[in-house]
Design an enzyme around this catalytic site. Structure first.
Site, PDB file in Angstrom:
ATOM      1  N   ASP A 123      53.336  12.900   0.195  1.00 41.03           N
ATOM      2  CA  ASP A 123      53.311  11.461  -0.063  1.00 41.03           C
ATOM      3  C   ASP A 123      54.537  11.111  -0.885  1.00 41.03           C
ATOM      4  OD1 ASP A 123      52.159   8.843  -0.316  1.00 41.03           O
ATOM      5  OD2 ASP A 123      50.187   9.802  -0.203  1.00 41.03           O
TER       6      ASP A 123
ATOM      7  N   ASP B 233      54.827   5.746   0.873  1.00 39.57           N
ATOM      8  CA  ASP B 233      53.944   4.758   0.247  1.00 39.57           C
ATOM      9  C   ASP B 233      54.609   3.375   0.190  1.00 39.57           C
ATOM     10  OD1 ASP B 233      51.437   4.341  -1.336  1.00 39.57           O
ATOM     11  OD2 ASP B 233      52.854   3.794  -2.918  1.00 39.57           O
TER      12      ASP B 233
ATOM     13  N   GLU C 183      53.884   3.555   5.195  1.00 41.86           N
ATOM     14  CA  GLU C 183      52.785   2.624   4.919  1.00 41.86           C
ATOM     15  C   GLU C 183      53.380   1.244   4.707  1.00 41.86           C
ATOM     16  OE1 GLU C 183      49.024   1.902   1.901  1.00 41.86           O
ATOM     17  OE2 GLU C 183      51.023   2.238   1.145  1.00 41.86           O
TER      18      GLU C 183
ATOM     19  N   HIS D 297      42.305   6.826   1.705  1.00 43.62           N
ATOM     20  CA  HIS D 297      41.775   6.848   0.335  1.00 43.62           C
ATOM     21  C   HIS D 297      41.681   5.457  -0.280  1.00 43.62           C
ATOM     22  CE1 HIS D 297      46.058   6.575   0.151  1.00 43.62           C
ATOM     23  NE2 HIS D 297      45.999   6.248  -1.120  1.00 43.62           N
ATOM     24  N   ASP D 298      42.172   4.420   0.422  1.00 43.17           N
ATOM     25  CA  ASP D 298      42.105   3.049  -0.095  1.00 43.17           C
ATOM     26  C   ASP D 298      41.040   2.211   0.604  1.00 43.17           C
ATOM     27  OD1 ASP D 298      44.345   3.474  -1.747  1.00 43.17           O
ATOM     28  OD2 ASP D 298      45.747   2.815  -0.192  1.00 43.17           O
TER      29      ASP D 298
ATOM     30  N   ASP E 113      37.267  21.751  -5.897  1.00 45.81           N
ATOM     31  CA  ASP E 113      37.655  22.174  -7.251  1.00 45.81           C
ATOM     32  C   ASP E 113      37.473  23.682  -7.383  1.00 45.81           C
ATOM     33  OD1 ASP E 113      38.080  22.474  -9.952  1.00 45.81           O
ATOM     34  OD2 ASP E 113      36.128  21.634 -10.527  1.00 45.81           O
TER      35      ASP E 113
ATOM     36  N   ASP F  62      41.716  20.665  -6.756  1.00 44.86           N
ATOM     37  CA  ASP F  62      43.032  21.240  -7.062  1.00 44.86           C
ATOM     38  C   ASP F  62      43.605  21.959  -5.842  1.00 44.86           C
ATOM     39  OD1 ASP F  62      41.585  23.716  -7.067  1.00 44.86           O
ATOM     40  OD2 ASP F  62      40.983  23.263  -9.138  1.00 44.86           O
TER      41      ASP F  62
ATOM     42  N   ASP G 204      36.828  22.388 -13.463  1.00 44.70           N
ATOM     43  CA  ASP G 204      37.103  21.301 -14.424  1.00 44.70           C
ATOM     44  C   ASP G 204      36.667  19.940 -13.882  1.00 44.70           C
ATOM     45  OD1 ASP G 204      39.022  20.774 -12.537  1.00 44.70           O
ATOM     46  OD2 ASP G 204      40.729  20.836 -13.906  1.00 44.70           O
TER      47      ASP G 204
HETATM   48  O1  ISL Z   1      45.831  -3.456   1.164  1.00 45.76           O
HETATM   49  C1  ISL Z   1      45.173  -2.617   0.622  1.00 45.76           C
HETATM   50  C2  ISL Z   1      43.787  -2.335   0.994  1.00 45.76           C
HETATM   51  O2  ISL Z   1      43.432  -3.039   2.109  1.00 45.76           O
HETATM   52  C3  ISL Z   1      45.729  -1.864  -0.457  1.00 45.76           C
HETATM   53  O3  ISL Z   1      44.883  -0.912  -1.005  1.00 45.76           O
HETATM   54  C4  ISL Z   1      47.038  -1.204  -0.054  1.00 45.76           C
HETATM   55  O4  ISL Z   1      46.807  -0.248   0.930  1.00 45.76           O
HETATM   56  C5  ISL Z   1      47.649  -0.605  -1.240  1.00 45.76           C
HETATM   57  O5  ISL Z   1      47.706  -1.477  -2.240  1.00 45.76           O
HETATM   58  C6  ISL Z   1      48.942   0.147  -1.036  1.00 45.76           C
HETATM   59  O6  ISL Z   1      48.540   1.433  -1.191  1.00 45.76           O
HETATM   60  C7  ISL Z   1      49.341   2.469  -1.655  1.00 45.76           C
HETATM   61  O7  ISL Z   1      50.081   2.167  -2.817  1.00 45.76           O
HETATM   62  C8  ISL Z   1      49.346   1.946  -4.012  1.00 45.76           C
HETATM   63  C9  ISL Z   1      48.275   3.005  -4.262  1.00 45.76           C
HETATM   64  O8  ISL Z   1      47.412   2.549  -5.266  1.00 45.76           O
HETATM   65  C10 ISL Z   1      47.481   3.308  -3.016  1.00 45.76           C
HETATM   66  O9  ISL Z   1      46.542   4.311  -3.256  1.00 45.76           O
HETATM   67  C11 ISL Z   1      48.456   3.675  -1.951  1.00 45.76           C
HETATM   68  O10 ISL Z   1      47.860   4.098  -0.759  1.00 45.76           O
HETATM   69  C12 ISL Z   1      50.354   1.969  -5.116  1.00 45.76           C
HETATM   70  O11 ISL Z   1      51.147   3.121  -5.058  1.00 45.76           O
END
Ligand code: ISL
Length: 573
Positions: A117, A218, A273, A345-346, A40, A48, A44
């Site tokens: 993305d 995505d 993805e 990030h997931d 950041d 960023d 805030d």
């Molecule tokens: O299967 C999953 C975790 O094991 C899910 O998180 C999967 O990766 C996800 O649902 C798909 O992810 C992508 O699209 C989503 C978004 O929330 C995620 O951050 C992104 O990576 C919707 O756009």
């Protein structure tokens, strides 16, 4: 595959498979930046673009080649940017388009590339297309989304949202149902509409003309839905309905068209993805005539699902992990190209997930680094993974920010009759996407040096010991090991292109594999156990140590005496 991005000046090699066509994106190490939590610059509490620019020398020092930037477009941020309201504007908290241009320039000046993305399965409900679509069914955008007329008390079918609950919401304004495979404020686009497709390609070309180097696409294998929207099978689909729209009827038609109209005209890399995809399908997506360069699949990140699914923790075994990843290593050898990743990030943090994050933290994190950077395919490092960042803790559900966790946990607790958060806490702390989203740990100052303000999400408690500054001054740190392994990968093309063979597939603690191409032959040995282990030499050869995560590993290959989480890479003679 983006054919004109392939450099065919490959060195002579005995193997003549398509995969040996050299390409910059096969040789690249990718670093993923989650802008919310990276750095950041203006206090805030939210990361960023200027904050990323401040850290470009950091990325350069680490040695990575490509940055994948999570969505920075204008968005209501219901799903942290995966709900896009304007594809051609930057979200205000992240900066301006001029900031973004400076970022691209700063990366290119350091010989790094940028992939954006691309979220085109859905938009935000605040996108102009949706606002118009719900207001005017007969207007220009009336058919841009998936609308179904009908009784407000009866769902059009039984499809479920990835974030829990039905995938349909009844819109009072248009008096019709619309599909959303994710949050109700993320309506799915109608890819059967040629005007929508044109608009998407125009937007993609706008970014390509700005000089970006590719896209991470995505949930791209969800974009094609069957016209008749049939019920899904609740017993066999991972998400009810998925059997109909995952790799749906027109997916290759749409992606082929996208490829031809957009990125194939530029020198790019693309990674799609995929919610679920098998190796044969991945070959179709990424082979000679496939539309993409590589895909992300999640088979290895589902091994620890329990009997109740994702919101249940099951036992994973190394044998299964080797088998799952091994299938992708060998299955994309003659056609297509793999990606390799343990985090994004997931996902929870890999050191907490696959090893242990306290006693042998350094050894475990470097063991995973060894695998990530010596398997075949393009490796992806998620911010903080190069430090061995760990999972965090959540006192209550109100500390969780992630919409996926909040919605799914509520629904699962309800469905399974779990009454208190305490009873479910271990699962949330193991699985939540927020584990990956705590602020990047730069130093030992307040909020880990991420912000001068109040961070949008608390830092992990361990930041005083586990941070960039600390690790950069310690030559034995996880960070230094990452840097060394990235260098090694750049020096030894066999690590990029070579064949893969698991030498001990049934071993429950040791992963030992060879990588070879032409004259070069390497052996990687990793002890996934937290205790010492002895094994005979797994190959019928002698070898010399190239590197190890223990600094006193013996130079000559012989019978193995491996310490907890020890990893070694040998040159074989
Ligand atoms: O299967 C999953 C975790 O094991 C899910 O998180 C999967 O990766 C996800 O649902 C798909 O992810 C992508 O699209 C989503 C978004 O929330 C995620 O951050 C992104 O990576 C919707 O756009």
């Amino acid at each position: 595959m983006a054919t004109n991005s392939t450099d065919t000046t490959g060195e002579d090699t005995e193997v003549t498979t398509e995969s040996f066509d050299r390409a910059w994106w096969k040789e690249a190490v990718v670093y993923q930046i989650y802008p919310w939590s990276f750095n950041d610059s203006d206090g805030d509490g939210v990361g960023d673009i200027q904050g990323i620019i401040e850290k470009l020398d950091y990325l350069d020092d680490l040695g990575v080649d490509v940055v994948w930037l999570n969505p920075v477009y204008e968005s209501p941020q219901i799903d942290n940017g995966y709900d896009i309201a304007d594809y051609q504007a930057i979200h205000e908290e992240f900066g301006t388009i001029e900031d973004w241009e400076a970022l691209l320039e700063g990366l290119h000046a350091r010989d790094m590339k940028l992939i954006m993305d691309l979220v085109v399965n859905h938009t935000s409900s605040a996108h102009e297309w949706f606002v118009e679509s719900r207001a005017n069914p007969d207007g220009e955008y009336g058919d841009y989304y998936i609308w179904v007329d009908g009784d407000p008390d009866e769902y059009p079918n039984n499809w479920e949202s990835f974030f829990g609950g039905p995938a349909w919401t009844y819109d009072e304004q248009r008096e019709a149902w619309y599909l959303h495979l994710f949050h109700s404020e993320q309506p799915d686009l109608n890819w059967e509409n040629p005007d929508l497709r044109e608009d998407v390609y125009e937007m993609m070309n706008w970014w390509l003309e700005k000089g970006i180097d590719g896209f991470r696409l995505d949930v791209i294998n969800l974009i094609s839905k069957p016209d008749d929207l049939p019920d899904g099978d609740p017993d066999s689909d991972l998400w009810t309905g998925g059997g109909h729209y995952i790799n749906g009827p027109n997916i290759f038609k749409h992606l082929g068209e996208m490829h031809d109209r957009t990125f194939s005209n530029y020198d790019t890399m693309t990674v799609g993805e995929m919610a679920t995809v098998d190796v044969a399908e991945a070959r179709d997506y990424t082979g000679v005539n496939g539309p993409l360069d590589m895909v992300f699949n999640f088979d290895h990140l589902r091994l620890d699902f329990g009997p109740e699914g994702r919101w249940d923790v099951g036992e994973w075994s190394l044998v299964e992990l080797k088998e799952t990843l091994g299938e992708w290593q060998t299955g994309l050898l003659s056609e297509g190209w793999p990606s390799v990743f343990f985090e994004n990030h997931d996902q929870p943090r890999s050191v907490s997930r696959f090893c242990e994050d306290d006693r042998y933290h350094r050894e475990a994190a470097t063991l995973l680094a060894t695998v990530l950077l010596t398997l075949r395919g393009t490796p992806y490092i998620y911010q903080g993974e190069e430090l061995g960042m760990t999972n965090t803790s959540f006192e209550s559900l109100s500390e969780v920010r992630d919409v996926d966790t909040i919605q799914n946990v509520r629904e699962e607790m309800d469905r399974r009759g779990i009454e208190t958060y305490e009873e479910f806490r271990d699962v949330v702390e193991y699985r939540s996407r927020d584990n990956a989203r705590t602020p990047m740990q730069w130093d030992a100052s307040e909020h880990a040096g991420f912000t001068d303000g109040e961070p949008w999400m608390p830092t992990n408690d361990n930041y005083e010991q586990l941070n960039v500054e600390e690790e950069r001054t310690d030559p034995d740190s996880v960070w230094h090991y990452y840097r060394e392994l990235i260098d090694l990968r750049h020096e030894r093309n066999v690590l990029v292109y070579g064949d893969y063979k698991d030498q001990l597939p049934d071993d429950e603690a040791v992963w030992a594999y060879t990588r070879w191409s032409g004259e070069e032959n390497l052996l990687v040995v990793c002890n996934f156990a937290a205790e010492p282990i002895q094994r005979p030499n797994p190959v019928d050869a002698t070898g010399t140590l190239i590197t190890s995560n223990y600094d006193d590993a013996p130079v000559d290959l012989g019978p193995l005496e491996l310490r907890p989480y020890e990893a070694r890479v040998y040159d074989l003679q």
